[in-house]
Structure formats: structure tokens, C-alpha cells
Design a protein around this motif. Sequence first.
Motif, mmCIF file in Angstrom:
data_model
loop_
_atom_site.group_PDB
_atom_site.id
_atom_site.type_symbol
_atom_site.label_atom_id
_atom_site.label_comp_id
_atom_site.label_asym_id
_atom_site.label_seq_id
_atom_site.Cartn_x
_atom_site.Cartn_y
_atom_site.Cartn_z
ATOM 1 N N SER A 105 0.859 -1.179 0.000
ATOM 2 C CA SER A 105 0.000 0.000 0.000
ATOM 3 C C SER A 105 0.894 1.228 0.000
ATOM 4 C CB SER A 105 -0.943 -0.019 1.211
ATOM 5 O OG SER A 105 -1.858 1.047 1.154
ATOM 6 N N LEU A 106 1.036 1.913 1.145
ATOM 7 C CA LEU A 106 2.012 3.004 1.192
ATOM 8 C C LEU A 106 3.421 2.451 1.035
ATOM 9 C CD1 LEU A 106 2.404 6.079 1.685
ATOM 10 C CD2 LEU A 106 2.809 5.488 4.094
ATOM 11 N N THR A 107 3.676 1.327 1.722
ATOM 12 C CA THR A 107 4.924 0.571 1.558
ATOM 13 C C THR A 107 4.554 -0.915 1.554
ATOM 14 O OG1 THR A 107 5.353 0.399 3.944
ATOM 15 C CG2 THR A 107 6.252 2.328 2.804
ATOM 16 N N ARG A 108 5.538 -1.769 1.391
ATOM 17 C CA ARG A 108 5.315 -3.213 1.445
ATOM 18 C C ARG A 108 5.506 -3.696 2.875
ATOM 19 N NH1 ARG A 108 8.856 -5.084 -3.868
ATOM 20 N NH2 ARG A 108 7.603 -3.924 -5.423
ATOM 21 N N TYR A 109 4.618 -4.593 3.297
ATOM 22 C CA TYR A 109 4.757 -5.185 4.627
ATOM 23 C C TYR A 109 4.164 -6.591 4.614
ATOM 24 C CZ TYR A 109 -0.134 -3.675 5.443
ATOM 25 O OH TYR A 109 -1.493 -3.470 5.351
ATOM 26 N N THR A 110 4.484 -7.368 5.674
ATOM 27 C CA THR A 110 4.129 -8.790 5.708
ATOM 28 C C THR A 110 3.343 -9.112 6.970
ATOM 29 O OG1 THR A 110 6.160 -9.313 4.498
ATOM 30 C CG2 THR A 110 5.052 -11.136 5.608
#
Length: 337
Positions: free
Chosen positions: A111-116
Motif C-alpha cells: 500500500s504506502l509501503t510493502r509489509y508482511t
Amino acid sequence: QSDTFALLEQQPDDTDLHQQASEALLDFSNHAGGVLVKRDLGGLRETEAGLRWHLALSPAWGLDLSSGRVNRTNDDPAGIGYTPDERYDQASLLWRRPDSETRMSIAHRDSLTRYTPIVLQHLQRIDRRLSIDAALGHHQSTDESTAMRIAGMQNRAQLGLNYQISARDRLRLETRWSRFEAQTGTRLGDGHSWQVEAAHALQLEPRDLEIGAFWSTHSYSRRQGFTDSRLARLLPDGLSFDTVGSDFFLPEDFRFYGIRLSTGMRFEESYTRAWQPYANLARTWHSVQGPGYDLSAGLAGSVFGNDHLQLGWKYSKSGAGTTCPVHEIGLTYRLHY
């Protein structure tokens, strides 16, 4: 499943039994499908399209895979600035035992950045009436505000107690702890909530009709005086972290409660060969935003016999997760094989 087939052979003329068994077996079979949803969250409009695949690996094990995209349009630049689109992929493994269920999920979101996001959930049945559920989540998505929906995440711990008082009455108590962060890693604050819900079935057959009441309290500790250049794009033009409202990311403390009347809600997800309507009507009260409501209705059934199509509509005002009216319309479809 073999026990079910043996029972059917013993009673070949029981039409109702054959219908119920067919629906139960299909509900736990392999299936593939998709979802298409349009949402209007005040000045933010979303269109979500995704694919879903369920593999019944064995009677005890199931694997769910999903992939999708959320396209966003910002009609209120005075309320929020940058609203990126979002992509997600998720895998979830379920392990069923006679007295418990455990689910492990891992996802990739951009979204704003990639995350898991990662979450572990467990349900433990103590006896026929009492069960306990718990969840531990890392970098879970969250919707405390529009900004958090787009650019936030939470680490959370949840504990719930469920008690089936009688065939018609049930009670649930839940508490949750959250640590909120931006997807950039900036810490935004902490939260804690309590929720209690009681429900009574006015009617079980031929169609369920349930009335209930719920109450919750939500408290937040918001971090002040931080800066993050990657989050600055979210701010409306002309505003800074010092001048934007204190509730831009996390709301102030509030209580949320109401009464609810519903019928046929299981058909929103569960397989049914016949077309079945479902509906939910709730009158709500928010201690900050005032009175509101939560309405939903839909129709679900089979088109070809071994599939499930659901068409749904939702509308709410003064909800627990948003300060604006929310309108949603969408459909889900899955083909069993």
C-alpha cells in the motif's frame, strides 16, 4: 464423509437428509472463486477485485489462497492527501481437531509501503457450551481511521470467551491489545478494547431470527510530536504533523454499543442450493459521533448446483472504525469441485 455416505445409503428416500448432506459436503470441498466489492467511505472510494482458492487437503487440513487489488479514488483532498492503491497476496493453513481449530496466515501487502502480516489464531472448545479463542498478529491491517486504513498496521493480541447458554442464547466477551505503527515503521500509539455481546434466537426453524445487544469500550494512547517524511504525503495540502488533527491517525477514546436484529446471516458464506435472503439491522450509539445504524442485506444461492453466488449491500453511519457513512455493494462467487 464415509459415515455420511453410509447414512444416506440406509435412508435412500429421505430427501431432506440428502439435501442437508449434499450442502455439508460441498461446504467442505475444494473450491475456487473471486470477489468484487465497491466501497464509499466518505471522500474515499475503493474498488476491490480478488481471486480465492480453497484446497481441502484432508478432513483435518485446509489451505486458503487469495490475491487481489484495491483501487482507490480520493474525492476529499481536504481530508487526506495521497491515497495509494493496494495489492495483497495471502496464504492461510487451517488445522481442525475434534475439540479445537488452529489457523496460521501470512500475507504480502503493498500500500504506502510493502509489509508482511502474520497471524496465529486458535479456538479451543472446553465443553459443549464453553469455548475460548485467541489470536496473535504481527503487522495486521487496521481501520481506526482513513489514514490508518491506507498507511497503518498493528501488532495485536486478542482473547475471547464464548458461552452457549442454551440452544437459543449465547454470550461473548472479548478483549484486545494493539500497538499501532505506520507501514514505514513509525510508532503511532497503543490501544485497548473490551467488548461484550449477547444474543437470543427468537426463531430457529424454518428460518433463524436473532436479536442481540453489544457494548464495547476503546481507549488509545496517541504518540505526539513525531515526524516522518514518508507519511507527510498523506497530509492534506497546507497541513503539517503539528497542525493536522490529533485524530488523523488514531481516534480519541470512545464507547460503542447498540442492538441488532438479523436473519439468515450464515448464508453470506455457507453453501446453500436454494436461494436464501439474509439481512441485518442494528441501531448503534457512538459516545463521540452520536447515534448511527448498521444495515446489510443480500441474497445467496446456487446457480449451477455446485457453486455459491452471494450479492450483498451494506450501509452504516457512526461506526466503530470510521467517522463517515460507509456504503458497500459487492458479490462473491465460488465453484466447488
